[in-house]
Design an enzyme around this catalytic site. Structure first.
Site, PDB file in Angstrom:
ATOM      1  N   PHE A  60       0.829  -1.219   0.000  1.00  0.00           N
ATOM      2  CA  PHE A  60       0.000   0.000   0.000  1.00  0.00           C
ATOM      3  C   PHE A  60       0.864   1.271   0.000  1.00  0.00           C
ATOM      4  CE2 PHE A  60      -2.079   2.778   3.420  1.00  0.00           C
ATOM      5  CZ  PHE A  60      -2.752   3.582   2.513  1.00  0.00           C
TER       6      PHE A  60
ATOM      7  N   ILE B 261      13.720  -9.604   1.462  1.00  0.00           N
ATOM      8  CA  ILE B 261      14.714  -8.686   2.039  1.00  0.00           C
ATOM      9  C   ILE B 261      15.723  -9.409   2.936  1.00  0.00           C
ATOM     10  CG2 ILE B 261      13.359  -6.549   1.886  1.00  0.00           C
ATOM     11  CD1 ILE B 261      12.670  -6.933   4.897  1.00  0.00           C
TER      12      ILE B 261
ATOM     13  N   ALA C 237       7.373  -5.296   5.073  1.00  0.00           N
ATOM     14  CA  ALA C 237       7.065  -5.740   6.440  1.00  0.00           C
ATOM     15  C   ALA C 237       5.801  -6.595   6.410  1.00  0.00           C
ATOM     16  CB  ALA C 237       6.828  -4.529   7.351  1.00  0.00           C
ATOM     17  N   GLU C 238       5.636  -7.360   7.472  1.00  0.00           N
ATOM     18  CA  GLU C 238       4.310  -7.892   7.804  1.00  0.00           C
ATOM     19  C   GLU C 238       3.647  -6.798   8.623  1.00  0.00           C
ATOM     20  OE1 GLU C 238       2.686 -10.632   6.980  1.00  0.00           O
ATOM     21  OE2 GLU C 238       4.327 -11.297   5.699  1.00  0.00           O
TER      22      GLU C 238
ATOM     23  N   SER D 202       7.947  -6.104  16.861  1.00  0.00           N
ATOM     24  CA  SER D 202       8.886  -6.420  15.766  1.00  0.00           C
ATOM     25  C   SER D 202       9.338  -5.139  15.065  1.00  0.00           C
ATOM     26  CB  SER D 202       8.259  -7.404  14.772  1.00  0.00           C
ATOM     27  OG  SER D 202       7.178  -6.803  14.074  1.00  0.00           O
ATOM     28  N   LYS D 203       8.449  -4.163  14.929  1.00  0.00           N
ATOM     29  CA  LYS D 203       8.843  -2.872  14.323  1.00  0.00           C
ATOM     30  C   LYS D 203       9.791  -2.123  15.268  1.00  0.00           C
ATOM     31  CE  LYS D 203       7.669  -1.320  10.938  1.00  0.00           C
ATOM     32  NZ  LYS D 203       8.206  -1.474   9.559  1.00  0.00           N
TER      33      LYS D 203
ATOM     34  N   TYR E 264       3.310  -7.274  16.405  1.00  0.00           N
ATOM     35  CA  TYR E 264       3.642  -6.387  15.277  1.00  0.00           C
ATOM     36  C   TYR E 264       4.488  -5.210  15.742  1.00  0.00           C
ATOM     37  CZ  TYR E 264       3.067  -2.469  12.031  1.00  0.00           C
ATOM     38  OH  TYR E 264       3.307  -1.371  11.223  1.00  0.00           O
ATOM     39  N   SER E 265       3.993  -4.465  16.740  1.00  0.00           N
ATOM     40  CA  SER E 265       4.729  -3.253  17.127  1.00  0.00           C
ATOM     41  C   SER E 265       6.059  -3.604  17.790  1.00  0.00           C
ATOM     42  CB  SER E 265       3.873  -2.343  18.006  1.00  0.00           C
ATOM     43  OG  SER E 265       3.369  -3.016  19.122  1.00  0.00           O
TER      44      SER E 265
ATOM     45  N   THR F  33       6.468   2.850  12.611  1.00  0.00           N
ATOM     46  CA  THR F  33       5.115   3.194  13.051  1.00  0.00           C
ATOM     47  C   THR F  33       5.142   3.854  14.430  1.00  0.00           C
ATOM     48  OG1 THR F  33       3.089   2.155  13.887  1.00  0.00           O
ATOM     49  CG2 THR F  33       5.002   0.751  13.768  1.00  0.00           C
ATOM     50  N   ASP F  34       4.126   4.655  14.720  1.00  0.00           N
ATOM     51  CA  ASP F  34       4.014   5.231  16.070  1.00  0.00           C
ATOM     52  C   ASP F  34       3.581   4.168  17.094  1.00  0.00           C
ATOM     53  OD1 ASP F  34       1.374   4.915  15.318  1.00  0.00           O
ATOM     54  OD2 ASP F  34       0.774   6.992  15.691  1.00  0.00           O
ATOM     55  N   GLU F  35       3.180   2.987  16.592  1.00  0.00           N
ATOM     56  CA  GLU F  35       2.739   1.935  17.525  1.00  0.00           C
ATOM     57  C   GLU F  35       3.888   1.421  18.385  1.00  0.00           C
ATOM     58  OE1 GLU F  35       0.037  -0.973  15.848  1.00  0.00           O
ATOM     59  OE2 GLU F  35      -0.567   0.437  14.299  1.00  0.00           O
TER      60      GLU F  35
ATOM     61  N   THR G  54      10.457 -11.236   9.150  1.00  0.00           N
ATOM     62  CA  THR G  54      10.518 -10.155   8.151  1.00  0.00           C
ATOM     63  C   THR G  54      10.924  -8.829   8.792  1.00  0.00           C
ATOM     64  OG1 THR G  54       8.811 -11.235   6.851  1.00  0.00           O
ATOM     65  CG2 THR G  54       9.182  -8.897   6.410  1.00  0.00           C
TER      66      THR G  54
HETATM   67  N1  NAD Z   1      -0.345   1.043   7.062  1.00  0.00           N
HETATM   68  C1  NAD Z   1      -0.102   1.933   8.027  1.00  0.00           C
HETATM   69  O1  NAD Z   1      -1.005   2.638   8.482  1.00  0.00           O
HETATM   70  C2  NAD Z   1       1.322   2.133   8.554  1.00  0.00           C
HETATM   71  C3  NAD Z   1       1.566   3.150   9.462  1.00  0.00           C
HETATM   72  C4  NAD Z   1       2.881   3.375   9.887  1.00  0.00           C
HETATM   73  C5  NAD Z   1       3.904   2.570   9.400  1.00  0.00           C
HETATM   74  N2  NAD Z   1       3.638   1.557   8.531  1.00  0.00           N
HETATM   75  C6  NAD Z   1       4.776   0.788   8.010  1.00  0.00           C
HETATM   76  O2  NAD Z   1       4.861   1.116   6.626  1.00  0.00           O
HETATM   77  C7  NAD Z   1       5.353   0.001   5.879  1.00  0.00           C
HETATM   78  C8  NAD Z   1       4.406  -0.299   4.745  1.00  0.00           C
HETATM   79  O3  NAD Z   1       3.107  -0.586   5.273  1.00  0.00           O
HETATM   80  P1  NAD Z   1       1.910  -0.983   4.279  1.00  0.00           P
HETATM   81  O4  NAD Z   1       0.659  -0.733   5.001  1.00  0.00           O
HETATM   82  O5  NAD Z   1       2.149  -0.408   2.954  1.00  0.00           O
HETATM   83  O6  NAD Z   1       2.158  -2.570   4.187  1.00  0.00           O
HETATM   84  P2  NAD Z   1       1.543  -3.639   3.205  1.00  0.00           P
HETATM   85  O7  NAD Z   1       1.202  -4.815   4.054  1.00  0.00           O
HETATM   86  O8  NAD Z   1       0.508  -3.054   2.320  1.00  0.00           O
HETATM   87  O9  NAD Z   1       2.792  -4.005   2.256  1.00  0.00           O
HETATM   88  C9  NAD Z   1       3.920  -4.673   2.712  1.00  0.00           C
HETATM   89  C10 NAD Z   1       4.720  -5.102   1.484  1.00  0.00           C
HETATM   90  O10 NAD Z   1       5.923  -5.762   1.913  1.00  0.00           O
HETATM   91  C11 NAD Z   1       6.115  -6.909   1.106  1.00  0.00           C
HETATM   92  N3  NAD Z   1       6.911  -7.877   1.875  1.00  0.00           N
HETATM   93  C12 NAD Z   1       6.530  -8.548   3.003  1.00  0.00           C
HETATM   94  N4  NAD Z   1       7.546  -9.353   3.404  1.00  0.00           N
HETATM   95  C13 NAD Z   1       8.580  -9.156   2.538  1.00  0.00           C
HETATM   96  C14 NAD Z   1       9.901  -9.687   2.465  1.00  0.00           C
HETATM   97  N5  NAD Z   1      10.349 -10.592   3.349  1.00  0.00           N
HETATM   98  N6  NAD Z   1      10.697  -9.260   1.459  1.00  0.00           N
HETATM   99  C15 NAD Z   1      10.253  -8.353   0.540  1.00  0.00           C
HETATM  100  N7  NAD Z   1       9.001  -7.834   0.567  1.00  0.00           N
HETATM  101  C16 NAD Z   1       8.179  -8.238   1.564  1.00  0.00           C
HETATM  102  C17 NAD Z   1       4.713  -7.400   0.793  1.00  0.00           C
HETATM  103  O11 NAD Z   1       4.682  -8.251  -0.339  1.00  0.00           O
HETATM  104  C18 NAD Z   1       3.983  -6.072   0.567  1.00  0.00           C
HETATM  105  O12 NAD Z   1       4.085  -5.655  -0.771  1.00  0.00           O
HETATM  106  C19 NAD Z   1       5.500  -1.142   6.889  1.00  0.00           C
HETATM  107  O13 NAD Z   1       6.847  -1.202   7.292  1.00  0.00           O
HETATM  108  C20 NAD Z   1       4.623  -0.725   8.046  1.00  0.00           C
HETATM  109  O14 NAD Z   1       5.102  -1.260   9.265  1.00  0.00           O
HETATM  110  C21 NAD Z   1       2.370   1.320   8.099  1.00  0.00           C
END
Ligand code: NAD
Length: 321
Positions: free
Chosen positions: A11, A60, A83-84, A153-154, A150-151, A124-126, A100
């Site tokens: 996303f 990765i 990330a997951e 691991s981040k 999740y938080s 993340t802020d989490e 991951t």
């Molecule tokens: N969504 C939110 O509101 C939010 C807020 C703050 C931070 N984040 C952080 O932003 C980042 C992106 O979040 P998102 O919501 O777009 O995530 P998402 O789940 O939509 O996408 C994660 C992507 O990572 C890929 N991926 C997973 N494991 C992988 C691996 N081992 N090697 C390569 N690619 C891999 C997946 O295929 C996917 O395309 C994450 O690190 C998340 O922790 C998200």
């Protein structure tokens, strides 16, 4: 300059890739993504044929692959979105989150160190835990107190990035963002789940009392923040990103119901998430002052655009539900 974006089929990563290419900000974007259930190449249909874009399917954690990419494409920056990301999944099965989000980040840090490449960790802020209603928002010096697998691991990824900076001088920056929303978000997350459920005339599941508070940031604002940090951010620093759009899940739900012409009978209160954090919010003074970034999209505008996008792109989400 060539840049390696990991998780660019997800996303937020795909928003960043589209932005770099459409604005011609770099010569080439190499998108390394494992294409888990959350990765979707449809997110990049607008840019997939660009000479500035290269997709590589891979993990990765695969350091040999990372080293080959860095060498072949003469990569100068790495931004880690991979990330997951779904908290509920982390509660059911934490292991893949550890692999991951911790080991994957460590592999990227090793490579950034070995090749002396600037590395940005999208976090993340989490990681800061949960706030009570009258607590001040999280800021860059807030203590880490993660409360879900999740938080945690981040948080571990952030700690590793900071430790590599202190130990090896690795050129890292970190961002801690509030919840993002917008087009191309996988319909497991609350906003796309609710929009697409209502479009299918299904109810929307609200956890517990619905009074959990989140600050909602439009994904394109987040994308601009990450680019600003790459260009203007100070090595070794972290930056909180947020929009000042705090609202309860119930308020959010009512706005979505309104936009889809549905009434409150579509709300279904369901059993609460385990360990549910009451409130997240970020103080964005540092990023506003030092980097001159602030969110631009007001929530009412962003959510309207998002609903319109899901209405116009049923083909995208129908196969994911
Ligand atoms: N969504 C939110 O509101 C939010 C807020 C703050 C931070 N984040 C952080 O932003 C980042 C992106 O979040 P998102 O919501 O777009 O995530 P998402 O789940 O939509 O996408 C994660 C992507 O990572 C890929 N991926 C997973 N494991 C992988 C691996 N081992 N090697 C390569 N690619 C891999 C997946 O295929 C996917 O395309 C994450 O690190 C998340 O922790 C998200």
């Amino acid at each position: 300059m060539n840049i390696l974006v990991t998780g660019g089929a997800g996303f937020m990563g795909s928003s960043f890739v589209r932005y770099l290419i459409k604005k011609k900000l770099v010569d080439k974007v190499i998108n390394l993504d494992l294409l888990t259930y959350a990765g979707n190449l449809d997110n990049l249909r607008d840019v997939k044929d660009s000479s500035r874009y290269k997709f590589i399917k891979g993990d990765i954690k695969d350091k040999r692959l990372l080293a080959d990419i860095i060498t072949e494409f003469d990569v100068k920056r790495i931004v880690n979105f991979a990330a997951e990301t779904h908290v509920d999944n982390s509660i059911k099965s934490p292991q893949i989150f550890l692999e991951t989000n911790i080991l994957g980040t460590a592999a990227l840090l090793d490579i950034a160190t070995e090749f002396d490449i600037r590395f940005h960790q999208v976090s993340t802020d989490e990681v800061f835990g949960a706030l009570d209603e009258d607590d001040p928002p999280f800021h860059e010096k807030s203590l880490y107190d993660p409360r879900s697998p999740y938080s945690a691991s981040k948080a571990a990824g952030d700690h590793l990035a900071k430790s590599y900076f202190n130990t090896y001088g690795t050129k890292i920056t970190i961002s801690n963002s509030s919840n993002n929303y917008g087009p191309y978000q996988f319909p497991e997350k609350i906003i796309p789940l609710f929009i697409t459920n209502l479009m299918q005339d299904k109810k929307v599941p609200v956890y517990g009392d619905g009074l959990y508070i989140r600050d909602w940031l439009f994904v394109e604002d987040h994308t601009r923040a990450i680019w600003r940090i790459l260009v203007k951010g100070e090595i070794g620093q972290s930056y909180c990103i947020g929009a000042g759009n705090e609202m309860t899940n119930l308020e959010l739900t009512k706005k979505i119901l309104d936009l889809l012409d549905k009434d409150e009978s579509y709300i279904e209160y369901v059993q609460d998430r385990k360990g549910h954090d009451r409130r997240y919010a970020t103080d964005t003074t540092k990023i506003q002052k030092e980097i001159k970034w602030k969110s631009e999209i007001k929530f009412d505008e962003g959510i309207r655009k998002t609903v319109e996008w899901y209405k116009a792109n049923k083909w995208w989400w129908r196969k994911l539900k």
